[in-house]
Design a protein around this motif. Structure first.
Motif, PDB file in Angstrom:
ATOM      1  N   TRP A   7      -4.190 -24.307  36.982  1.00 41.68           N
ATOM      2  CA  TRP A   7      -4.010 -24.170  38.436  1.00 41.68           C
ATOM      3  C   TRP A   7      -3.132 -25.293  38.961  1.00 41.68           C
ATOM      4  N   PHE A   8      -3.387 -26.506  38.482  1.00 42.27           N
ATOM      5  CA  PHE A   8      -2.632 -27.668  38.939  1.00 42.27           C
ATOM      6  C   PHE A   8      -1.166 -27.568  38.526  1.00 42.27           C
ATOM      7  N   ILE A   9      -0.929 -27.192  37.279  1.00 49.29           N
ATOM      8  CA  ILE A   9       0.450 -27.074  36.785  1.00 49.29           C
ATOM      9  C   ILE A   9       1.196 -25.962  37.521  1.00 49.29           C
ATOM     10  N   LEU A  10       0.532 -24.817  37.728  1.00 49.03           N
ATOM     11  CA  LEU A  10       1.171 -23.734  38.488  1.00 49.03           C
ATOM     12  C   LEU A  10       1.493 -24.177  39.910  1.00 49.03           C
ATOM     13  N   SER A  11       0.589 -24.927  40.513  1.00 52.36           N
ATOM     14  CA  SER A  11       0.829 -25.436  41.873  1.00 52.36           C
ATOM     15  C   SER A  11       2.035 -26.367  41.895  1.00 52.36           C
ATOM     16  N   LEU A  12       2.107 -27.275  40.927  1.00 49.75           N
ATOM     17  CA  LEU A  12       3.247 -28.207  40.868  1.00 49.75           C
ATOM     18  C   LEU A  12       4.556 -27.462  40.644  1.00 49.75           C
ATOM     19  N   LEU A  13       4.547 -26.492  39.756  1.00 49.40           N
ATOM     20  CA  LEU A  13       5.762 -25.711  39.508  1.00 49.40           C
ATOM     21  C   LEU A  13       6.185 -24.952  40.765  1.00 49.40           C
ATOM     22  N   TRP A  14       5.202 -24.394  41.475  1.00 53.16           N
ATOM     23  CA  TRP A  14       5.518 -23.644  42.706  1.00 53.16           C
ATOM     24  C   TRP A  14       6.105 -24.567  43.768  1.00 53.16           C
ATOM     25  N   VAL A  15       5.500 -25.748  43.937  1.00 54.45           N
ATOM     26  CA  VAL A  15       6.022 -26.717  44.905  1.00 54.45           C
ATOM     27  C   VAL A  15       7.442 -27.127  44.506  1.00 54.45           C
ATOM     28  N   GLY A  16       7.670 -27.303  43.217  1.00 57.97           N
ATOM     29  CA  GLY A  16       9.021 -27.637  42.746  1.00 57.97           C
ATOM     30  C   GLY A  16      10.030 -26.559  43.102  1.00 57.97           C
ATOM     31  N   LEU A  17       9.657 -25.291  42.903  1.00 57.23           N
ATOM     32  CA  LEU A  17      10.541 -24.185  43.279  1.00 57.23           C
ATOM     33  C   LEU A  17      10.790 -24.182  44.783  1.00 57.23           C
ATOM     34  N   MET A  18       9.716 -24.391  45.544  1.00 54.99           N
ATOM     35  CA  MET A  18       9.857 -24.409  47.003  1.00 54.99           C
ATOM     36  C   MET A  18      10.780 -25.533  47.460  1.00 54.99           C
ATOM     37  N   LEU A  19      10.625 -26.706  46.872  1.00 59.43           N
ATOM     38  CA  LEU A  19      11.489 -27.837  47.246  1.00 59.43           C
ATOM     39  C   LEU A  19      12.942 -27.568  46.855  1.00 59.43           C
ATOM     40  N   TYR A  20      13.142 -26.959  45.691  1.00 59.91           N
ATOM     41  CA  TYR A  20      14.496 -26.615  45.269  1.00 59.91           C
ATOM     42  C   TYR A  20      15.148 -25.670  46.277  1.00 59.91           C
ATOM     43  N   LEU A  21      14.433 -24.605  46.632  1.00 60.40           N
ATOM     44  CA  LEU A  21      14.984 -23.629  47.585  1.00 60.40           C
ATOM     45  C   LEU A  21      15.155 -24.245  48.968  1.00 60.40           C
TER      46      LEU A  21
END
Length: 135
Positions: A7-21
């Motif tokens: 859950w934590f890793i998926l959350s971090l990856l999602w935040v990373g995608l959001m920050l990139y976009l």
């Protein structure tokens, strides 16, 4: 790797995608959404110009919906208060929009913050309903 870390890793990856976009310059973010919109408009046989604005607004809701679901999953697995997931998503929304003026061709938009927060609230409450249904 246990489920808590997933859950934590998926959350971090999602935040990373959001920050990139979110932190693309104005031209790049337009090109990203426009390319998707033209494809979708051709598929649906609708005006791409009309659809473009709608796609950009829906993207805010969907991104924060998923963020709230992932954060709620983290909170629940860690035995923490799940409402903190909603608070974190809303705070992230405000910070994310607040940094937009620092990026060339971007601006802070209150409507976008509201759309982000609508997505976060929907994600939080629907994932809560699913959790209760699952039990």
């Amino acid at each position: 790797m246990n489920i808590k870390n997933k859950w934590f890793i998926l959350s971090l990856l999602w935040v990373g995608l959001m920050l990139y976009l979110s932190h693309q310059n104005g031209t790049d973010t337009f090109n990203t959404s426009h390319g998707f919109t033209v494809y979708l408009a051709n598929l649906l046989q609708v005006d791409p110009q009309w659809l473009h604005g709608l796609v950009r607004k829906i993207a805010h809701v969907v991104l924060y919906f998923i963020l709230a679901v992932l954060l709620r999953g983290c909170q629940m697995q860690w035995g923490k208060a799940s409402w903190m997931a909603l608070v974190m998503a809303v705070v992230f929304s405000i910070i994310d929009e607040g940094t937009k003026p620092l990026i060339p061709g971007r601006h802070c938009d209150i409507e976008d913050i509201l759309l982000n927060d609508v997505g976060a609230v929907l994600g939080y409450f629907l994932s809560g309903c699913f959790e209760k249904f699952k039990r």
